[in-house]
Write a protein that holds these residues in place. Structure first.
Motif, PDB file in Angstrom:
ATOM      1  N   ILE A 279       0.838  -1.203   0.000  1.00 44.77           N
ATOM      2  CA  ILE A 279       0.000   0.000   0.000  1.00 44.77           C
ATOM      3  C   ILE A 279       0.868   1.247   0.000  1.00 44.77           C
ATOM      4  CG2 ILE A 279      -1.618   1.373   1.376  1.00 44.77           C
ATOM      5  CD1 ILE A 279      -2.810  -1.326   2.343  1.00 44.77           C
ATOM      6  N   LEU A 280       1.888   1.265   0.851  1.00 43.53           N
ATOM      7  CA  LEU A 280       2.764   2.433   0.927  1.00 43.53           C
ATOM      8  C   LEU A 280       3.561   2.620  -0.361  1.00 43.53           C
ATOM      9  CD1 LEU A 280       3.893   2.067   4.625  1.00 43.53           C
ATOM     10  CD2 LEU A 280       2.455   3.884   3.668  1.00 43.53           C
ATOM     11  N   SER A 281       3.966   1.532  -1.004  1.00 37.83           N
ATOM     12  CA  SER A 281       4.687   1.631  -2.270  1.00 37.83           C
ATOM     13  C   SER A 281       3.799   2.232  -3.346  1.00 37.83           C
ATOM     14  CB  SER A 281       5.171   0.261  -2.730  1.00 37.83           C
ATOM     15  OG  SER A 281       6.149  -0.235  -1.872  1.00 37.83           O
ATOM     16  N   ALA A 282       2.543   1.810  -3.377  1.00 37.89           N
ATOM     17  CA  ALA A 282       1.604   2.355  -4.353  1.00 37.89           C
ATOM     18  C   ALA A 282       1.373   3.839  -4.099  1.00 37.89           C
ATOM     19  CB  ALA A 282       0.281   1.591  -4.293  1.00 37.89           C
ATOM     20  N   ASP A 283       1.256   4.225  -2.838  1.00 40.86           N
ATOM     21  CA  ASP A 283       1.083   5.636  -2.493  1.00 40.86           C
ATOM     22  C   ASP A 283       2.298   6.449  -2.905  1.00 40.86           C
ATOM     23  OD1 ASP A 283      -1.404   5.155  -1.441  1.00 40.86           O
ATOM     24  OD2 ASP A 283      -0.770   5.322   0.663  1.00 40.86           O
TER      25      ASP A 283
END
Length: 129
Positions: A113-117
């Motif tokens: 999720i953080l990588s996508a953000d």
């Protein structure tokens, strides 16, 4: 000046860890792409919950528009540190080798999720040739 248990070097390191890089499991990097040194891993392994809270608060932007993201970053760091504190100095593997299947799955989920953000936050250049 009152004595504090919070180490500025630990705060700086925690705020500089790149949570989006997952190309080499078991390796952590600075935001500028440099891998953490052995000394930095040792410092990270000794970070206290108060230092993690301070680091997250330090990177908290004005307003609440990213508070959910910072909550996830704190959860990711806390999950990593839960096992980093347990890792013996002579352990040949990585922190990820110590994680339970459930914790590893949660770590992967949060990191994804953080990588996508992070990918959405990068500026997009439109170069015309």
């Amino acid at each position: 000046m009152p004595q504090t248990d919070i180490r500025p070097r630990a705060i700086v390191l925690l705020t500089d860890v790149d949570t989006s890089r997952r190309d080499e499991p078991g390796c952590l990097y600075h935001r500028d792409g440099r891998p953490l040194t052995t000394a930095e891993y040792h410092l990270l392994a000794t970070c206290t919950p108060a230092e993690m809270d301070t680091a997250v608060a330090h990177t908290q932007p004005v307003g609440n528009w990213m508070s959910e993201r910072h909550t996830m970053q704190k959860a990711l760091i806390s999950l990593y540190m839960k096992y980093a504190h347990q890792m013996p100095d002579d352990f040949p593997g990585s922190v990820y080798d110590l994680m339970t299947d459930d914790d590893y799955a949660e770590f992967e989920h949060l990191a994804e999720i953080l990588s996508a953000d992070d990918a959405l936050e990068e500026p997009i250049g439109h170069d015309l040739d």
